[in-house]
Design a protein around this motif. Sequence first.
Motif, short mmCIF file in Angstrom:
data_model
loop_
_atom_site.label_atom_id
_atom_site.label_comp_id
_atom_site.label_asym_id
_atom_site.label_seq_id
_atom_site.Cartn_x
_atom_site.Cartn_y
_atom_site.Cartn_z
N MET A 170 1.06 -1.33 0.14
CA MET A 170 0.17 -0.31 0.58
C MET A 170 1.27 1.82 0.07
SD MET A 170 -2.67 -0.61 2.97
CE MET A 170 -3.71 -2.58 2.30
N LEU A 171 1.99 1.19 1.37
CA LEU A 171 2.76 2.46 0.91
C LEU A 171 3.47 2.46 -0.35
CD1 LEU A 171 2.59 2.56 3.54
CD2 LEU A 171 4.73 2.31 3.86
N LYS A 172 3.81 1.64 -1.02
CA LYS A 172 4.52 1.86 -2.21
C LYS A 172 3.28 3.22 -3.60
CE LYS A 172 7.82 -2.10 -2.26
NZ LYS A 172 8.10 -3.13 -2.81
N GLU A 173 2.25 1.99 -3.06
CA GLU A 173 1.20 2.19 -4.51
C GLU A 173 0.41 4.12 -4.16
OE1 GLU A 173 -1.20 -1.93 -4.48
OE2 GLU A 173 -2.37 -0.64 -3.39
N ALA A 174 0.56 3.81 -2.56
CA ALA A 174 0.71 5.64 -2.22
C ALA A 174 1.39 6.54 -2.73
CB ALA A 174 -0.06 5.29 -1.53
N GLY A 175 2.41 5.98 -3.69
CA GLY A 175 4.10 6.95 -3.73
C GLY A 175 4.41 7.44 -2.18
N LEU A 176 4.96 7.04 -1.03
CA LEU A 176 5.67 6.49 -0.29
C LEU A 176 6.68 6.12 0.40
CD1 LEU A 176 1.74 6.53 2.58
CD2 LEU A 176 3.28 8.54 1.64
N ASP A 177 6.96 6.05 1.31
CA ASP A 177 8.43 5.86 1.40
C ASP A 177 8.50 3.67 1.76
OD1 ASP A 177 11.47 4.52 2.17
OD2 ASP A 177 11.76 6.38 3.02
N PRO A 178 8.88 2.89 1.01
CA PRO A 178 8.42 1.70 1.28
C PRO A 178 9.25 1.36 2.93
CG PRO A 178 9.75 1.47 -0.66
CD PRO A 178 9.44 3.21 -0.17
N ALA A 179 10.14 2.43 3.62
CA ALA A 179 10.88 1.96 5.22
C ALA A 179 10.06 2.38 5.98
CB ALA A 179 12.05 3.08 4.53
N GLY A 180 8.64 2.88 5.20
CA GLY A 180 8.26 4.15 6.80
C GLY A 180 8.06 4.96 7.61
N PRO A 181 7.71 4.97 8.12
CA PRO A 181 7.49 6.72 8.50
C PRO A 181 7.79 6.32 9.76
CG PRO A 181 5.68 6.02 9.52
CD PRO A 181 6.18 4.99 8.80
N LYS A 182 9.29 7.45 10.59
CA LYS A 182 10.03 7.22 11.02
C LYS A 182 9.81 8.61 12.25
CE LYS A 182 12.95 5.53 8.56
NZ LYS A 182 11.89 5.10 7.31
N ASN A 183 8.34 9.20 12.26
CA ASN A 183 8.59 10.05 13.15
C ASN A 183 7.08 11.24 13.27
OD1 ASN A 183 7.91 13.12 11.34
ND2 ASN A 183 10.78 13.00 11.53
N TRP A 184 6.33 11.30 14.39
CA TRP A 184 4.88 11.73 13.89
C TRP A 184 4.88 12.81 13.30
CZ3 TRP A 184 3.06 13.12 20.00
CH2 TRP A 184 3.68 11.56 20.88
#
Length: 436
Positions: A170-184
Amino acid sequence: MKKFGSVLLAATLALTLSACGASNSDGSTGAASGSNSNDTANKPIEITYWYSWGDKIAENNENLVKMFNESQDEVIVKAEYQGTYADQHSKAQAAFAAGNAPEVWQNEIASVGVFAESGMTQELTSFVEKDQLDMEDFIQGLMGNSYVNGKLYALPYLRSTPILYFNRTMLKEAGLDPAGPKNWAEFEDYARKLTIKDQRYGISMPVDIWLYEAFVRQSGGTMISEDGKSAAFDNETGIEPVKLWLKMKDEGTMSIGTTDDAGTQAKTDFHNQRSAMLFSSTADLTNNMKVAEEQGFELGTTFMPANDTFGVPTGGANLVMTSGLTPEKQEAAWKFIKWMTSKEQTIYASSFTGYLPSRISAVESDEMKKLYEEKPLFKVAVDQLEYAGPRPMQKVYPEIGEMIKNEILRAVVDSSVSAEAAVAEAAKKANALLNK
């Protein structure tokens, strides 16, 4: 004293029954009394071990007990599933009062102090010293909930921290970094971009005291003052997490469950791809990996996002020995506890479930290094230990945790209750308990 009397009575009965059973243990007939005595002396000591949680965790416990029983002929362990930690603790209290408590059982780490101070569990220092057990090999970040008033009452067994699971597909489909969020801030942004109205949430979560402790720690706070006499969360470090949760709930990017099964529901939402992220124990790793493969999505894990800093409480269970056992039962229980917490069994349990390895020698073993290279998701919680700390162990803390949860839930379901008001009320009730 009444409880100790019950335990000693039960132990005496157990020895009596054991002696009776020895009369035909070798199938012989008409054995002389001296022969019976020898048979009794050679008969393995039987003890009971209580554990919590099902699925892969239950399999792990049953497998290890089977391996222990097959590894030697002096002790036979009977493993018994007891539900959640809360279920197990309640049953242990009742069994102790009735004089038939299990010899070895699991203490959820925040409850180690409660049971030690009530006299239900045995101090382990003499056993450790007698066998010269290398305590330096246990990861020090996991030892904070093993000591009570400076004395050792438990050894780390199935230990964990919460981590962030996410649907990498899902993160890849949304164009987000696939490593995940780092902060709030990134976490909020990810949840917003991953939410599809009436289809899925960015994240689904319960109001859980363990997760709240993590968010407070990430904000630089603690739950209880250093002297243990007052609540330490009635300030911005305790209010910010609740504000964030309420804001995301109101925006529709976070689903906050309010029922008793909210934790299970959050996992179900993640498994069924009705949410893209999930905060949960590293103990869920192997099961989440299995579900992700079955559901056809790529699983990711990372640290819980930082606010001022990264931060999580440790969790899971330590092994404890019931107090008041006969010397023979004590030796049998210690033999089992020592085996279950050794390097080899730590490697097995961590690889099988995703729980943290609790020994340095296990982390540095060839087996774990190979696992981390092939499956990096197993390494996330180990690396996160750098930012982990113990849970409070005050006798009244389980009750305080429930109060905090209830006050936050009140703010979740009633928009007229602010985060400040919920936290202040929880702190007021906590202080009353701590100063009783």
